[in-house]
Structures are given as C-alpha cells and as structure tokens.
Design an enzyme around this catalytic site. Structure first.
Site, mmCIF file in Angstrom:
data_model
loop_
_atom_site.group_PDB
_atom_site.id
_atom_site.type_symbol
_atom_site.label_atom_id
_atom_site.label_comp_id
_atom_site.label_asym_id
_atom_site.label_seq_id
_atom_site.Cartn_x
_atom_site.Cartn_y
_atom_site.Cartn_z
ATOM 1 N N GLU D 56 0.810 -1.216 0.000
ATOM 2 C CA GLU D 56 0.000 0.000 0.000
ATOM 3 C C GLU D 56 0.842 1.265 0.000
ATOM 4 O O GLU D 56 0.321 2.343 -0.218
ATOM 5 C CB GLU D 56 -1.023 -0.002 1.135
ATOM 6 C CG GLU D 56 -0.460 0.195 2.505
ATOM 7 C CD GLU D 56 -1.543 0.022 3.590
ATOM 8 O OE1 GLU D 56 -2.716 -0.169 3.261
ATOM 9 O OE2 GLU D 56 -1.183 0.069 4.768
ATOM 10 N N SER D 57 2.132 1.139 0.191
ATOM 11 C CA SER D 57 3.018 2.299 0.053
ATOM 12 C C SER D 57 3.113 2.771 -1.393
ATOM 13 O O SER D 57 3.723 3.811 -1.646
ATOM 14 C CB SER D 57 4.411 1.924 0.556
ATOM 15 O OG SER D 57 4.903 0.806 -0.164
#
Lengths: 272, 265, 272, 265
Positions: D56-57
């Site tokens: 999700e980064s």
C-alpha cells in the site's frame, strides 16, 4: 500479461465494428499508426473518444469510420480548423455524426473516474455555459459545504490505444515526456493496446517515466515512428510541416480521399 | 540591440507587445498556442524573467526559446520545472487557483466578456463548427484573472453569443438573458466561479476592461493609430468608452527586437 | 517563491499554537527533524494530521503538544503499538486527546480534494463499518447510476511539512522513492515547509522524481538526516533498530519523558 | 537445498507456508507487513515467480529479497515495476479491482469474517486502542478476494466484534445485528462492496472458508497436529466444521528451507 505481437494482429484481435475506441496522446505520442491500421482493416461505426481529435481523428472521421465523436477540442493545434471534422458536423459528410463534447477538465475527470472504477467524478465547472445542456453533466451538492458542483460520468472505452517509447518482452511499458491522459485511458478501458517505438530487454526507469505494468495491458505492438507526425519524446520530432500541410490536404474532399488512399489505406504503401 | 532602423511595428506586433506588458508583475501565467504563447514568452524575455509559464499539456515552468506550434511541443517538457498529467493539471493547478493570469482567445466575445469558441449559428445546424471548449471554461473559472486576446471585428464583438462556452462576467444586469438555466442578473460569483474573471480584452485596436461596478467592458486604451470611431464601428453593441482613453505606449526598440527575434527563431 | 532559510526560523515563522499541522511521509521521508523543532519551540494545542502517526506523532502526542489527532493507522510499522498514542487515548495521558480517524483511502482522498480545492472527494468505502458513525463521512448518490458512494471532506492543513532529498536555491524541491501523499499535503495546505537533505545548484530530474515548484512552498530548510529514523531514498537508510527500540522507550511514561528530554527537547543535544 | 536434517516446522512457519500456497495461481497480491508479507515473498520464490506484489506504500511489482520491516522500505521501491502515490494506489489500483488477492490481519474476526482492527472495548473508553483501519476497509471492498491471517484464540474469534472496521461477508442471515445503519440480513453485495470478500481465514490451527451459500466460516482444514476440539475451544461461537476436514500437507523441505533463508536474510 500483455501479448507482445504485431500491430495488424493486435488491432484485428482488439478492435471491432461499433466499439467505443479511445486513441489518446495529448499532442505527444498520438497513436497514428494504430489508427491507420484500424482504417485499413475497415472498421466502421466507431465511437471515437479523444480529448483533442487532432489530425488523426480528422482522418478517421473523414473516411467515415465514426458513428460518434466524444471530445473536448477539435482543432489542428497551432494551424486552425480540422476540415473533415467540420465537414462531418456542418454538412454530414461523408455521413452525419453524433457528437458529445466536454471541456478538457471534464474529459480528464471522466478518464480519471474510469481508471478509478468510480461511476462519476466531481469538478468545479460547466455551470453557466451552454455546454451543460448539450452534454452529459449533472450537478451534485457537497454534503459538507452545500456547494453545487459538476458531476461527469466515467469513461470506459471498449478499447484504448496509446503509443509509448518502450516496452520490455513481458509487455511492461514506459513512456516519458508529456504524459497526457494515456495512463488513465488504458486503465479505464475494457481492452487496451500500446504501440511502442521499440522493444527492449529491460526498462530502465527514466525521469518523468510513466510505467504501465504488462498485466494491465492486453497487447503491445512494435511500431517505430508510430506516432508521426506527432512525436515520441527523445526519439522522434513533431513534424510541424505535416500538420500545416494537412490544412491543405483536408480542405477538399477529393484531395483528402486521394491522400488517404495513397498514404493510409493502400496496404502496400509505406505508412505515414 | 540592433542599430539598424527598425520597420514600424505591425498592428499584430503591437497587440502581442501590449499583452506581454500585462505580465510584468504576474507570477504564473497559463497559455494556449498562438499570440498568447508568443506574448508570454516575450514577457519572460523582456519584462519578467521569473514568470512561470504553464501550458495545459502539463508543462509547469516551461522556458521555451522558440514559439511552439502546439502546446505539447517537446521543448516545453524538456525545459519545464515539472511535467504533470492532464487530470492533475486541471485539478491541482487550474481548479486549485494556483495560476495568476490566463490568456484566452475566442471566436465571439460579448459585453461581459463571456466567450464562444464552440459554434457559429445553431448548435445542431452550425454555420461554422469551431474547435470547442478545450480548457477554457475551467481556466476562466479557476485562474486569478483572465486576459482575452481577440481581433476587433463585428464578427467577434457580438451583442449575443451564439453559444456560451466560457463564462466571463456572466450577466450581472440581466440584459443578455443568455446564461442558460440561471436567473436574470446572475454574476460569476453567483455561478460559483473563482478568480476575478476577465480583467482585460486586448484587441488590434485597443484594450477593454470591465467597469469595476457594472462589469461591462469599457474601451480604456487605444493602440497607436486606432480611433474610438473604429472601435465603435467594429463592436456589435453600443460600446462604452472611457472619458479619455489612454494611448498605448509605442513599442520600444527592445520589445520589438525581442519579439522579432523570438518569432524568427 | 519559497524562502530558503534555516529550520528554526522556518518553524518559528510558520507553525503557531492551535494550528492544524500535517507532517506527511508514508513510511519514507518522515519529517522527524521538523517535528522535533516544533516541540523544542514549545508549540501546543496542535491538531496533528497524518495518515500514519508513526513514532514521530507518538513523540508529539506523548509530550502533550496535540489537542487532536487526525489519522488512519496509528501503529509502529512492523513492530507493534504506539504506546504514547495508546496512553493518550486509553488513559488521557498527558491529557485527553480528540481523535478523528479515517481509512487510508479516505485520508488520501481528503488530501486529494484539498490539493484540488474541491470541498469533498468521492470513493467507494466506509459503508457497513462502525467508522461511518464515528468520523466525517457522508453518502452521495451518483447522478448517472444511482450508486451510493462515500464522500469525505477536503483536508486543508494550516501548515504542511514534508521532507525531500533536494532543493535548489530558488526553493524548487525534488523527492523520489515512495511518494506517499507529500505533494497533495503541500498543495492542500495554507502554508508549507519542506526540509531537505541538501541544497543543490540545479535539480537534475530523477526517475520517479516528484517536483514541487518553489512558488508552491513557503519555506525550504536544509536538514541533513532530517527524516531519520525514517529514511530518504538513496541518501539515508531506515533505522529499523530505532523503531524497535522505540517500543521499549515508549512503554513507560518516565522512560519516555527522559528520552525526549535528552534526545529531542534539550536544544543543545544533537538531534536524532 | 540443505542436506542437513531440518528442525520441524513451527506452527507459525506452517501458517506462513499455508498462506503462501494460496498464491500459487494468483496474479496480483496486496500485502501488509508481517506474516502476510513473508508469505507473499515466499510464494513468489517457491510457487509463483510471476506473482506481482503490491504494497500500500505504492510499490507495484516489488521484488524484495528480504522481509521488509515496514511496507515502505526502500528495497520495495527500488525493485518495483512502478511506484505510485497513495491516492493513486487506492483509486486506480485497489478501488478499480486490479488486485486478485489481499492478505489482511485483524484483532477480531466474527463468523462472517468481518474484521476489527480499531478498538477492544468501547470506542470512547477503549480497553485497548488498536492502530485503526489503515487500508483494510477499501482493500477488502475492492480486491478480488481476501485472505485473513490471524492467530486462533478466543480473543480473536469472537461472537460479536467490538467495532466493525472492515466488512467481510456482512450479516447475511441477520444473526449478528452488527452492521451499523443497515437492515438485518445485509450482504456485502447489498453494501455495494466489490470482489468476493474473504475466501479463507488462515490460523495457527487450520483454515476456515465461508460456506458457499450461507457465508458462515467453516473449518475445512487442520494444520499438522491441530484438532477440531482445539479449534472449537478457541472460537467464540459455535464453530461449524466440515464433515471431514482436510489435513494440511506437511511443509516440504523446499518450502521450509526457502522460508528460513528468507527470514534469516
């Protein structure tokens, strides 16, 4: 994962009569070669979607391939009118054409909503203009502030086609320079094709590089010079003379038809 | 600078030079192709080297040495501080009000600087189909102010637009009745538009500015050689004229030389 | 145009008691040094906004600088709890704190709306969760499809602070590596500060480079190592040991207070 | 591969290996830190070299050689095919349904695989404040399917969640009454969620899968050494058990060696 194939097979496999087709590229990386292949394969009844129809859609509309045009600016940039576009709308030649027009902000937001799989996008726009009654736009009210804003519906082309500088053998694509709405157009579409200047062993990340992983694309086809007379940043130059010359070619129906036969539709001709 | 005696400035050159002067203290200008682009590049070279040029192709802080034919020429991307995608350009930069001044053209202008770039005649049966909105409506609704650059003819300066593509000062006195779906007397603020709207219309005859109160365009400046009479004749409504219109300062040798070098590159 | 100045002056000029302050950086480029400077200058009553509060906000909350916390994930990534954050919420230590929490998608959309100067953003989310009743979210209906979606209000911090690798002398900033929401945070804010690893004569465009023009920023301050124990891609490494060690330091109020005094609040101490 | 005799797999190792096996035919997996990340990296090394790891980064197609401590470690960006900003990650990639499988953890799970990662006790007076939602609600609402990885304890497997952070299969039979603001018997489709929702819950005792019709979790597989009795005892509701639960295949030497090498790097 994208199939790396030849342009003819890719177009034959992905583009069908009646499709809503977006060929994108904002002045840069316009996929001329793929558009010409669609015409050579005789596709008809297309809904042609593109922010800036440009010379490419003037050609596609002029030969009668379009049922409908969805756009936001139909000019020959820096030169003047698109004469085939005008002839189709003003005189129904070669046949009447349906139009659905937006502002650039509206079209960009429609692609963004499509890429995000949202049914609509919100922007501050349209209100007070005659466009509002002539196109697909609604008003929505902000539930926090009460401000009334414009809503535009998501774009989901059946097929999106863009041109890029490079792909690797797994079909991962990288483009750089002016990015336009190519990424959004590909991600918003049901099917997608990317033509590239060259296939390389490995994509080396570039400044300004936009990468589309191969698994987001259906087909990649090598087409060197495939965006001429538009350009591919760092590889080909914009052929401004061709854009100016188009003004002459396209003014007259017969001159246009002869030019298209010679330069585009004759499968044995070298492709411009 | 050339010591050879210069040919006198053409009207078009003066119009470009007048437009460039309006950017003397601007920070960020949004431009399309043609005369607006030439004027902004000229302003950066002559008046305001820190001027940030933003093209709708997504190039922010472009530093072109030549006048680009399209707003997406490669030189713009190569020399820009940042290059962004079109959705971001309209959301983070135009809509968010980060641009001070936008230059726009149009096929028709009315007395409240509303603009038509869509169609001459009926929409469904046009006499002349024009390119359409492009970025103009949201540019005019999001930038700090708008400068309109158009030729001064009765075809351009019309009583009533055939199509409202871009709202300038709307219809604040209700005399046009041409803002669709809105009550008579609607203002641009009433339509939720941001920014001050059109601050000037620069023609080949002079400069028109909105009256601070009524927002109706007033002829406030005449280009060299132009007359009030000419401006009235080429305006499709009863043109308001300032009591004593300014006379545009003649182009300086520096301005003219720089413009000609720029166009010649 | 951004003023290129020192960190102390920049923070003194931009951050006031009571401000809504966003210090962003998604695991990467977290502006620790600027946060510590805010604490050294004794700022209080802050509304601290950040998707992932992380060790930095654990420190700021723990010393009592926060009136309110707006966030979406309050953990020590890969390690466990943020003990000061928990102590504030569970026990009101050092004083009770207001919280407003969202999902990551909600917070990202709130920054996006702020950067776009829209009052709200639309996403598919929140529905069916207990979050919906506990935070600022409303439902909106798509005017084209009738689908019911979530609306979140725009974020407009009084001040946003981010860390980047480089700025030039005109205050133009470039960061690369994981971009997070830094650009959106800066563009959504009323005032902004960027701390950088180094000031350079000229920014050379990098792969993955995100550029913030100097005229979008209020102040730039050089702060080498300014994101440690987080990292600046290509320049410093993430200090994983410090994140693990924080778990021990922060469990106990006294140990925490002593550590903060020694490592952060004592102006003569070298800044961690 | 080592020829030295291996120490037997720990329960945690088996849980990771079982999770990795679920990715044998997946194309794109979304992962957080901890065991899910380890499992996905292991799957890419042992079962599915083409597996695309999305963190999700914003790192898409990361190819980590070590288990990252955070989801934003530099190695993820360096080895990724593309790195995007967080707003784009959640809009173009998660919400648009481009991810096949997501791995999620949670502090509490109910019989319909709804998840709590926000708070134990009352929201306003929590016994234990947890980190909060993070990306989970929209990941579970946008990805093709969700695999939940949790320890099997009565603290985790609860009759009623203290807080619904993430909707799994909602409350299709109306027995929970815990989906706020919705009628009893609401399904995930009724809430407008996309994807199939949780397809498995992998614990240190076994694997639970939703009944195809009722969506209630059913114990369908037992890890080596685990018993149905243990699973019942550590579940806070009357656990449904398949007629003849599968016995998890023992970790192969290849799996175990690869996992230990990976964790040891």
């Amino acid at each position: 994962m994208a199939e790396v194939t030849d342009l003819r097979s890719a177009v034959a496999g992905l583009v069908r009569d009646g499709d809503a087709v977006a060929l994108e590229g904002f002045t840069h990386l316009i996929p001329f070669r793929a558009g010409h292949e669609i015409l050579r394969q005789g596709r008809r009844d297309l809904e042609l979607i593109r922010m800036t129809p440009d010379v490419l859609y003037d050609q596609m509309v002029g030969v009668g391939a379009a049922r409908k045009l969805v756009f936001s600016y139909g000019g020959n940039p820096g030169v003047g009118s698109l004469h085939r576009f005008r002839d189709a709308i003003e005189h129904g030649w070669p046949h009447p054409i349906e139009i659905e027009e937006h502002s650039h902000a509206g079209m960009a937001n429609r692609y963004l909503a499509g890429a995000s799989d949202l049914p609509f996008a919100v922007l501050r726009g349209y209100r007070g203009t005659d466009l509002e009654a002539r196109t697909r736009v609604e008003r929505v009210t902000c539930p926090f502030t009460g401000e009334v804003l414009a809503a535009v519906p998501a774009l989901h082309p059946d097929v999106s086609i863009v041109h890029a500088q490079e792909a690797d053998r797994q079909g991962n694509v990288q483009l750089w320079g002016i990015p336009g709405v190519q990424k959004e157009a590909v991600l918003a579409a049901t099917r997608s094709l990317v033509t590239v200047e060259r296939i390389v062993d490995e994509l080396v990340p570039r400044p300004g590089g936009v990468v589309l992983p191969g698994w987001t694309i259906d087909a990649v086809a090598e087409a060197p010079g495939g965006s001429q007379p538009s350009y591919a940043h760092g590889i080909t130059d914009r052929d401004n003379a061709a854009y100016r010359e188009w003004d002459r070619v396209s003014r007259d129906r017969d001159t246009f038809a002869a030019w298209m036969d010679e330069h585009v539709l004759d499968a044995s001709a070298p492709v411009t | 600078m050339s010591t050879v005696k210069q040919a006198p400035a053409t009207t078009g050159e003066v119009q470009t030079i007048v437009a460039a002067r309006r950017l003397t203290s601007a920070k960020v200008v949004f431009i399309g192709v043609g005369r607006p682009s030439t004027a902004a590049i000229l302003a950066r070279e002559v008046h305001n080297p820190a001027l940030v040029l933003v093209y709708e192709s997504g190039t922010i802080g472009a530093k072109p040495r030549r006048v680009p034919l399209s707003i997406g020429d490669g030189e713009l991307a190569e020399t820009a501080d940042a290059v962004v995608a079109v959705p971001e350009m309209f959301a983070y930069w135009v809509q968010a009000g980060r641009i001070d001044v936008a230059f726009l053209g149009a096929a028709q202008v009315d007395r409240y600087a509303n603009l038509n770039s869509t169609v001459i005649g009926e929409y469904d049966a046009p006499r002349t189909r024009l390119p359409g909105a492009g970025g103009a409506p949201e540019i005019a609704g999001g930038c700090g102010e708008v400068v309109v650059i158009v030729p001064h003819t009765t075809r351009t300066f019309v009583e009533r637009l055939d199509f409202v593509t871009t709202v300038g000062h709307a219809d604040p006195d209700g005399v046009l009745g041409s803002i669709p779906g809105e009550p008579a007397g609607i203002t641009r603020e009433g339509l939720g538009l941001r920014g001050r709207g059109p601050s000037a219309v620069i023609t080949d005859l002079g400069v028109l500015q909105p009256d601070p109160v009524t927002k109706e365009l007033v002829l406030v400046e005449l280009l060299p050689g132009a007359t009030v009479q000419q401006a009235r004749e080429r305006t499709g409504w009863d043109l308001r004229v300032a009591d004593d219109p300014r006379r545009t300062a003649e182009p300086t040798a520096e301005e003219l030389t720089a413009l000609r070098e720029l166009v010649g590159r």
